[in-house]
Motif scaffolding. Structure first.
Motif, short mmCIF file in Angstrom:
data_model
loop_
_atom_site.label_atom_id
_atom_site.label_comp_id
_atom_site.label_asym_id
_atom_site.label_seq_id
_atom_site.Cartn_x
_atom_site.Cartn_y
_atom_site.Cartn_z
N ASP A 139 -0.47 -10.09 10.00
CA ASP A 139 -0.28 -9.03 9.02
C ASP A 139 -1.56 -8.23 8.88
N VAL A 140 -1.39 -6.95 8.61
CA VAL A 140 -2.51 -6.02 8.37
C VAL A 140 -2.24 -5.35 7.03
N GLY A 141 -3.24 -5.38 6.14
CA GLY A 141 -3.04 -4.83 4.80
C GLY A 141 -4.14 -3.87 4.41
N VAL A 142 -3.75 -2.88 3.63
CA VAL A 142 -4.69 -1.89 3.07
C VAL A 142 -4.33 -1.68 1.61
N MET A 143 -5.32 -1.71 0.73
CA MET A 143 -5.10 -1.47 -0.70
C MET A 143 -6.14 -0.51 -1.25
N ILE A 144 -5.68 0.38 -2.12
CA ILE A 144 -6.59 1.20 -2.91
C ILE A 144 -6.40 0.83 -4.38
N ASP A 145 -7.48 0.97 -5.16
CA ASP A 145 -7.35 0.71 -6.58
C ASP A 145 -7.88 1.89 -7.38
N HIS A 146 -7.45 1.95 -8.64
CA HIS A 146 -7.83 3.04 -9.52
C HIS A 146 -8.10 2.46 -10.90
N TRP A 147 -9.36 2.05 -11.12
CA TRP A 147 -9.75 1.48 -12.40
C TRP A 147 -10.86 2.28 -13.07
N GLY A 148 -11.23 3.38 -12.48
CA GLY A 148 -12.27 4.22 -13.05
C GLY A 148 -12.12 5.64 -12.54
N ASP A 149 -13.25 6.35 -12.46
CA ASP A 149 -13.20 7.73 -12.00
C ASP A 149 -12.90 7.82 -10.51
N GLU A 150 -13.20 6.76 -9.77
CA GLU A 150 -13.04 6.79 -8.32
C GLU A 150 -11.83 5.98 -7.88
N VAL A 151 -11.23 6.41 -6.76
CA VAL A 151 -10.21 5.62 -6.07
C VAL A 151 -10.91 4.92 -4.92
N ASN A 152 -10.88 3.60 -4.90
CA ASN A 152 -11.65 2.83 -3.94
C ASN A 152 -10.75 2.08 -2.96
N LEU A 153 -11.29 1.85 -1.77
CA LEU A 153 -10.63 1.00 -0.78
C LEU A 153 -10.96 -0.44 -1.13
N LYS A 154 -9.97 -1.17 -1.65
CA LYS A 154 -10.20 -2.54 -2.11
C LYS A 154 -9.90 -3.56 -1.03
N LYS A 155 -8.93 -3.25 -0.16
CA LYS A 155 -8.57 -4.17 0.91
C LYS A 155 -8.43 -3.43 2.24
N ALA A 156 -8.83 -4.08 3.29
CA ALA A 156 -8.61 -3.62 4.66
C ALA A 156 -8.83 -4.84 5.55
N TYR A 157 -7.77 -5.58 5.84
CA TYR A 157 -7.91 -6.87 6.48
C TYR A 157 -6.80 -7.09 7.50
N ALA A 158 -6.99 -8.11 8.34
CA ALA A 158 -5.96 -8.61 9.24
C ALA A 158 -6.00 -10.12 9.21
N GLY A 159 -4.81 -10.74 9.36
CA GLY A 159 -4.74 -12.19 9.35
C GLY A 159 -3.61 -12.69 10.21
N VAL A 160 -3.66 -13.97 10.56
CA VAL A 160 -2.65 -14.55 11.43
C VAL A 160 -2.37 -15.98 11.01
N THR A 161 -1.10 -16.38 11.05
CA THR A 161 -0.69 -17.75 10.79
C THR A 161 0.32 -18.18 11.84
N ASN A 162 0.78 -19.43 11.78
CA ASN A 162 1.67 -19.98 12.80
C ASN A 162 1.03 -19.90 14.19
#
Length: 459
Positions: A139-162
């Motif tokens: 899986d590959v995931g990307v997240m942005i968050d908005h907790w202040g004046d800026e919109v930030n890149l909070k996640k940008a990852y890849a992972g593998v199972t099985n």
């Protein structure tokens, strides 16, 4: 036209089933010929459908119906998966504090109670899953968050199972991600937090427990500063928010979980913090922390005890303070009297002790109780009461209370269900005696009364 298309097939069938010698001996009636043709056509159509079925089975998409010879056969969702958490609304201030809080609190931004006492923001994530021919799930995931004046890149990852037959549930990952951030909901406190960039493994099976291991780095942050630049005096150094690299503050983290002692679930955390040469040599330091979590789930209740000790740090070994020792303990849970009548509660203690800067030494005491009544599957009424005291070693203490009444509309019955619309009234009082005494001012009392409406959802 249909008859013409079937004519060659009919002639072939007649030739195969009726030898010339037979036809020469005795002519067949039209009814006999029709029966022979019908049987032959049915057989040909059945053979053709069987071939189509075999072709379709051979052409199965491995992303949807994979064949895994040695590991579990796991399917994955198609397309993008959209998940997140958010809350936004209007919060009208009619008193001294918009959000009620006691100075010197270290038990979260809403240590005196979260209901009707929190700001706006959200986290929005897109995830895409893949599957290899060997059966590994990516899986590959990307997240942005908005907790202040800026919109930030909070996640940008890849992972593998099985990935391995001996460890089908082990999840290997790398990138930027939420990391080791256990949270208490009623006071919105992350009693550990090591979000950052790095790599690790989760759910590695040891037989008696599951093991999580990782090494992560704190993401560099940009603090906007004014730059005097001739004709552009309003120029700033950056727009704020997180960067792409790390600051040089690292953490080696570990967690043992999935352990049961009779009716008790047991978790153990151990973390070590260190700095790279990106940090000036006179500022480099080390820190460590350990924690234990004991929880019990009953037929109508869930209770949890947390105990954490940190040396040279508080809730994160990224942030180091020489001489600092902190202890955090809490008891939290919920009880269901009936499906309609429930209560959540929290007792918390936080000791902040700095050998080198004793003026900041203090102990936090907090208590929150939230009785809830669900009128039906849609409507509910919640009442939350909170009290907090911050007791300093010197120059008095700070203390306060908060009371919130909230009428809610939600998607289903229960405190865990969202989306929810919330209409609330919050009142409270804070006396920051220590703060005003240190500042040389008269003791002041802050009275608060706020009215608001908010939606909250996780999906």
């Amino acid at each position: 036209m249909k008859l013409i298309k079937q004519l060659p097939l009919t002639m072939a069938v007649i030739a195969a089933l009726c030898p010339i010698s037979v036809l020469a001996q005795e002519p067949m009636t039209q009814e006999q010929i029709d029966q022979i043709v019908a049987k032959a056509v049915d057989k040909a159509l059945a053979d053709r459908e069987a071939k189509f079925d075999a072709a379709r089975a051979k052409k199965n998409d491995p992303l949807v119906t994979p064949q895994v010879p040695t590991t579990p056969d796991l399917s994955i969702p198609l397309g993008l998966k959209f998940t997140g958490y958010a809350r936004y609304g209007a919060h009208f201030q009619a008193g001294d504090q918009k959000y009620i809080g006691v100075d010197g609190s270290y038990n979260g931004s809403s240590a005196i109670g979260r209901l009707g006492n929190e700001g706006n923001g959200g986290e929005f994530q897109l995830t895409k899953a893949f599957k290899s021919e060997a059966g590994a799930i990516w899986d590959v995931g990307v997240m942005i968050d908005h907790w202040g004046d800026e919109v930030n890149l909070k996640k940008a990852y890849a992972g593998v199972t099985n990935l391995f037959e001996s460890q089908p549930n082990a999840y290997f990952w790398a990138g930027r991600d939420f990391h080791q951030r256990p949270q208490q909901g009623i006071n919105d406190y992350f009693w550990m937090n090591h979000d950052g960039q790095g790599a690790g493994v989760k759910n590695f099976d040891l037989g008696f427990a599951q093991l999580d291991l990782a090494t992560v780095a704190s993401v560099e942050q940009c603090n906007p500063e004014m730059i005097e630049d001739g004709g552009n005096p309003s120029r700033i150094s950056c727009t704020g928010g997180s960067g792409t690299g790390d600051k040089g503050n690292y953490a080696a983290t570990s967690k043992l979980h999935g352990i049961k002692f009779g009716p008790i679930d047991f978790e153990l955390y151990a973390n070590y913090g260190f700095d790279s040469k990106a940090i000036d040599s006179d500022e480099r330091s080390k820190a460590w922390q350990a924690a234990v979590v004991l929880s019990h789930t009953g037929e109508n209740s869930l209770n949890k005890i947390i105990a954490r000790y940190s040396d040279h740090s508080d809730n994160s070994v990224y942030n180091k303070t020489n001489g600092l020792h902190t202890v955090y303990t809490s008891f939290e849970g919920n009880y269901k009297f009936t499906p309609q009548a429930q209560v959540e509660y929290l007792l918390a203690f936080h000791d902040y002790d700095n050998d080198e800067q004793t003026q900041d030494n203090r102990r936090n005491y907090g208590a929150i109780v939230r009785p809830m009544y669900f009128w039906n599957d849609i409507h509910s009424t919640w009442l939350e009461a909170g009290y907090q005291r911050v007791d300093y070693e010197n120059d008095g203490d700070n203390k306060g209370w908060k009371l919130t009444l909230s009428q809610n509309i939600s998607i289903a019955m229960g405190p865990e269900f969202r989306p929810m619309l919330r209409f609330y009234v919050t009142g409270g009082q804070v006396e920051n005696n220590h703060t005003t005494r240190v500042a040389g001012e008269d003791n002041t009392q802050l009275d608060s009364f706020n009215v608001g409406a908010m939606w909250e959802a996780w999906w």
